[in-house]
Design an enzyme around this catalytic site. Structure first.
Site, PDB file in Angstrom:
ATOM      1  N   ASP A  70       0.812  -1.224   0.000  1.00 45.29           N
ATOM      2  CA  ASP A  70       0.000   0.000   0.000  1.00 45.29           C
ATOM      3  C   ASP A  70       0.845   1.273   0.000  1.00 45.29           C
ATOM      4  O   ASP A  70       0.421   2.308   0.507  1.00 45.29           O
ATOM      5  CB  ASP A  70      -0.947   0.061   1.223  1.00 45.29           C
ATOM      6  CG  ASP A  70      -1.740  -1.217   1.385  1.00 45.29           C
ATOM      7  OD1 ASP A  70      -2.261  -1.703   0.372  1.00 45.29           O
ATOM      8  OD2 ASP A  70      -1.823  -1.734   2.515  1.00 45.29           O
ATOM      9  N   LYS A  73       2.466   2.215  -4.913  1.00 43.41           N
ATOM     10  CA  LYS A  73       3.169   1.683  -6.090  1.00 43.41           C
ATOM     11  C   LYS A  73       2.373   1.937  -7.359  1.00 43.41           C
ATOM     12  O   LYS A  73       2.936   2.203  -8.406  1.00 43.41           O
ATOM     13  CB  LYS A  73       3.394   0.171  -5.954  1.00 43.41           C
ATOM     14  CG  LYS A  73       4.323  -0.216  -4.840  1.00 43.41           C
ATOM     15  CD  LYS A  73       4.405  -1.717  -4.694  1.00 43.41           C
ATOM     16  CE  LYS A  73       3.093  -2.366  -4.349  1.00 43.41           C
ATOM     17  NZ  LYS A  73       2.549  -2.030  -3.027  1.00 43.41           N
ATOM     18  N   GLY A 122      -4.071  -4.084  -4.725  1.00 45.18           N
ATOM     19  CA  GLY A 122      -5.108  -3.068  -4.944  1.00 45.18           C
ATOM     20  C   GLY A 122      -4.436  -1.768  -5.270  1.00 45.18           C
ATOM     21  O   GLY A 122      -4.161  -0.975  -4.389  1.00 45.18           O
ATOM     22  N   HIS A 123      -4.101  -1.583  -6.541  1.00 45.54           N
ATOM     23  CA  HIS A 123      -3.379  -0.372  -6.928  1.00 45.54           C
ATOM     24  C   HIS A 123      -4.378   0.699  -7.327  1.00 45.54           C
ATOM     25  O   HIS A 123      -5.135   0.536  -8.279  1.00 45.54           O
ATOM     26  CB  HIS A 123      -2.422  -0.671  -8.078  1.00 45.54           C
ATOM     27  CG  HIS A 123      -1.320  -1.606  -7.687  1.00 45.54           C
ATOM     28  ND1 HIS A 123      -0.479  -2.196  -8.581  1.00 45.54           N
ATOM     29  CD2 HIS A 123      -0.928  -2.028  -6.478  1.00 45.54           C
ATOM     30  CE1 HIS A 123       0.381  -2.957  -7.934  1.00 45.54           C
ATOM     31  NE2 HIS A 123       0.122  -2.870  -6.653  1.00 45.54           N
ATOM     32  N   GLN A 183       2.151  -5.857  -3.307  1.00 46.74           N
ATOM     33  CA  GLN A 183       2.461  -5.972  -1.872  1.00 46.74           C
ATOM     34  C   GLN A 183       3.822  -5.296  -1.591  1.00 46.74           C
ATOM     35  O   GLN A 183       4.171  -4.349  -2.276  1.00 46.74           O
ATOM     36  CB  GLN A 183       2.435  -7.431  -1.390  1.00 46.74           C
ATOM     37  CG  GLN A 183       1.056  -8.080  -1.463  1.00 46.74           C
ATOM     38  CD  GLN A 183       0.764  -8.758  -2.786  1.00 46.74           C
ATOM     39  OE1 GLN A 183       1.604  -9.390  -3.362  1.00 46.74           O
ATOM     40  NE2 GLN A 183      -0.445  -8.621  -3.262  1.00 46.74           N
TER      41      GLN A 183
HETATM   42  P1  GDP Z   1      -0.329   0.384  -3.805  1.00 41.10           P
HETATM   43  O1  GDP Z   1      -0.998  -0.927  -3.579  1.00 41.10           O
HETATM   44  O2  GDP Z   1       1.083   0.390  -3.341  1.00 41.10           O
HETATM   45  O3  GDP Z   1      -0.498   0.884  -5.184  1.00 41.10           O
HETATM   46  O4  GDP Z   1      -1.046   1.421  -2.874  1.00 41.10           O
HETATM   47  P2  GDP Z   1      -2.611   1.699  -2.744  1.00 41.10           P
HETATM   48  O5  GDP Z   1      -3.179   2.022  -4.043  1.00 41.10           O
HETATM   49  O6  GDP Z   1      -3.243   0.624  -1.931  1.00 41.10           O
HETATM   50  O7  GDP Z   1      -2.592   2.931  -1.762  1.00 41.10           O
HETATM   51  C1  GDP Z   1      -2.087   4.100  -2.102  1.00 41.10           C
HETATM   52  C2  GDP Z   1      -3.190   5.140  -1.957  1.00 41.10           C
HETATM   53  O8  GDP Z   1      -2.562   6.357  -1.767  1.00 41.10           O
HETATM   54  C3  GDP Z   1      -4.059   5.301  -3.187  1.00 41.10           C
HETATM   55  O9  GDP Z   1      -5.349   5.680  -2.818  1.00 41.10           O
HETATM   56  C4  GDP Z   1      -3.375   6.419  -3.953  1.00 41.10           C
HETATM   57  O10 GDP Z   1      -4.249   7.169  -4.782  1.00 41.10           O
HETATM   58  C5  GDP Z   1      -2.891   7.260  -2.828  1.00 41.10           C
HETATM   59  N1  GDP Z   1      -1.664   7.999  -3.052  1.00 41.10           N
HETATM   60  C6  GDP Z   1      -0.570   7.640  -3.774  1.00 41.10           C
HETATM   61  N2  GDP Z   1       0.388   8.576  -3.660  1.00 41.10           N
HETATM   62  C7  GDP Z   1      -0.115   9.546  -2.841  1.00 41.10           C
HETATM   63  C8  GDP Z   1       0.411  10.753  -2.313  1.00 41.10           C
HETATM   64  O11 GDP Z   1       1.551  11.140  -2.559  1.00 41.10           O
HETATM   65  N3  GDP Z   1      -0.419  11.466  -1.485  1.00 41.10           N
HETATM   66  C9  GDP Z   1      -1.668  11.077  -1.163  1.00 41.10           C
HETATM   67  N4  GDP Z   1      -2.392  11.837  -0.340  1.00 41.10           N
HETATM   68  N5  GDP Z   1      -2.196   9.940  -1.649  1.00 41.10           N
HETATM   69  C10 GDP Z   1      -1.419   9.185  -2.468  1.00 41.10           C
END
Ligand code: GDP
Length: 420
Positions: free
Chosen positions: A13, A16, A40-41, A223
């Site tokens: 989370d 990525k 869950g990207h 992950q």
């Molecule tokens: P992933 O699985 O690593 O892709 O991460 P997730 O998608 O589960 O969680 C990342 C969340 O943070 C998503 O809702 C993104 O839109 C949001 N996000 C990503 N980068 C940033 C950031 O720099 N600032 C904020 N506030 N939200 C972000």
């Protein structure tokens, strides 16, 4: 260099999806190599939110070929639902734009059921209940159904029988539940296979020829390193290798074994979903602050994420486990307005000071040692924090992110040196 890996440097989370989407614009191929639809990207493009679970983030870029490598456990049903959602929002998901390895292990309805039954017992790990763990168990137990099997009914029937064997005893005698009948599952999988048939192919060959011809290939991790079944905080881990080595076994091995760049993605703080030790976890107002401002709720399950301070011993460890060559720091905006930021620079374990974690270190026994650090005061005040992380970790910070949108990103490092 024409290959780039993006790996989560924490417990998943990390954002990525956003970083992969940003760098996909500079890539020709985007490749998933492990995990399944438990990823869950969340991507926000022009204010519109898209959550991807199985399909690589490259799908949102018209010029990119997306690839699902054989290390992924593939759920045909969840793939078709994701495809439908993407198509309804105007994204083309065709065999010209997405290639799926015929050698992927398949997630069946029996896997999902088994996962949910286990999570319902007192022995839960906090999985997504989507059948990922049982599917990997079957792969290692040499009784998996492979995507190719879906395309030949006799072979599928034989594989499904083998697949159901021991599980039937578990369902009937350990859990006492009725299971979907064999014939019904066989017909369902056969039908799904027919619908997905045009997408299946030899991704391994495709990747080798793409890399050889200088195409820019981005490997998209799911992950994070601390959830890796070998490197992670076992047993609170996912069922696959999430670290660098999984690219070589789940997609292809670039010549000489070297990838051009390995980019670790880390939040400016730390989160963890589900159970398991978490040394820098915070409670009280700081937790509320990070959780609310960071919207720390899971994209796949909606579960609240636990929140904590930045943890340098774990980042150093993840960097070493994955051979990171640079870092992307996300969610810096969340820190703005925080009264005080604490950075864990080392752990105390008995009389010992540890500046880096190692495989098998019992994280429930360490005490974090903190330094206070001024929290960023405004949206463009991140340089000091970036410098501090670079010094402490000895790794270049190549990207900063301070919002979910593509424009809220600054890139300092070049990831693909040329387009051949
Ligand atoms: P992933 O699985 O690593 O892709 O991460 P997730 O998608 O589960 O969680 C990342 C969340 O943070 C998503 O809702 C993104 O839109 C949001 N996000 C990503 N980068 C940033 C950031 O720099 N600032 C904020 N506030 N939200 C972000």
């Amino acid at each position: 260099m024409s290959t780039l890996a993006i790996i989560g440097a924490q417990w998943g989370d990390e954002g990525k999806g956003k970083i992969t989407d940003f760098l996909s614009a500079q890539s020709d191929l985007v490749v998933r190599f492990q995990g399944g639809p438990n990823a869950g990207h969340t991507l926000v493009v022009e204010g519109k939110k898209t959550v991807l679970h199985l399909v690589p983030s490259g799908i949102l870029h018209g010029h990119v070929l997306s690839v699902i490598g054989h290390g992924v456990v593939f759920d045909p049903e969840s793939f078709l639902s994701e495809k439908k959602v993407l198509e309804e929002s105007g994204v083309e998901v065709s065999p010209q734009r997405l290639l799926i390895s015929g050698h992927c292990s398949v997630i069946t309805p029996y896997h999902r059921l088994l996962d949910q039954l286990r999570e319902g017992t007192g022995d839960k790990i906090g999985t997504t209940g989507l059948g990922i763990g049982p599917a990997y168990e079957d792969k290692v137990g040499r009784r998996a159904i492979r995507a190719w099997d879906l395309l030949e009914k006799k072979r599928l029937s034989w594989a499904l029988e083998k697949h159901l064997g021991e599980k039937k005893v578990l369902f009937e005698h350990l859990y006492g539940v009725d299971i979907p009948p064999f014939k019904e599952v066989l017909e369902k999988l056969w039908d799904l296979g027919q619908r997905i048939r045009p997408f299946f192919g030899d991704t391994f060959g495709q990747l080798h020829s793409s890399i050889t011809s200088g195409k820019r290939v981005l490997f998209e991790g799911a992950q994070g390193a601390l959830l890796d079944v070998d490197y992670g905080s076992y047993p609170f881990v996912t069922s696959s290798n999430t670290s660098l080595g999984a690219i070589y076994t789940g997609a292809c091995g670039p010549r000489g074994g070297a990838l051009g760049e390995v980019l670790g993605v880390a939040k400016a703080y730390t989160t963890r979903v589900g159970d398991g030790p978490f040394p820098t976890e915070v409670q009280g107002p700081a937790r509320e602050f990070l959780q609310q401002r960071g919207e720390e709720f899971g994209a796949t399950t909606g579960r609240q994420r636990r929140c904590g301070w930045p943890d340098l011993p774990l980042l150093r460890y993840a960097a070493r486990a994955c051979g990171l060559t640079s870092l992307a720091i996300t969610k810096l905006d969340v820190l703005v307005g925080l009264e005080e930021l604490k950075i864990c620079w080392a752990y105390k374990l008995g009389g010992e000071i540890l500046t880096e974690a190692y495989p098998g270190l019992d994280l429930s026994q360490v005490s974090p040692l903190y330094e206070n650090f001024p929290a960023p005061r405004k949206e463009d005040d991140f340089d000091e924090y970036k410098q501090r992380l670079q010094r402490a970790l000895g790794i270049e910070v190549g990207l900063l992110s301070w919002g979910p949108g593509r424009h809220e990103t600054q890139q300092f490092k070049t990831y693909f040196s040329s387009k051949d």
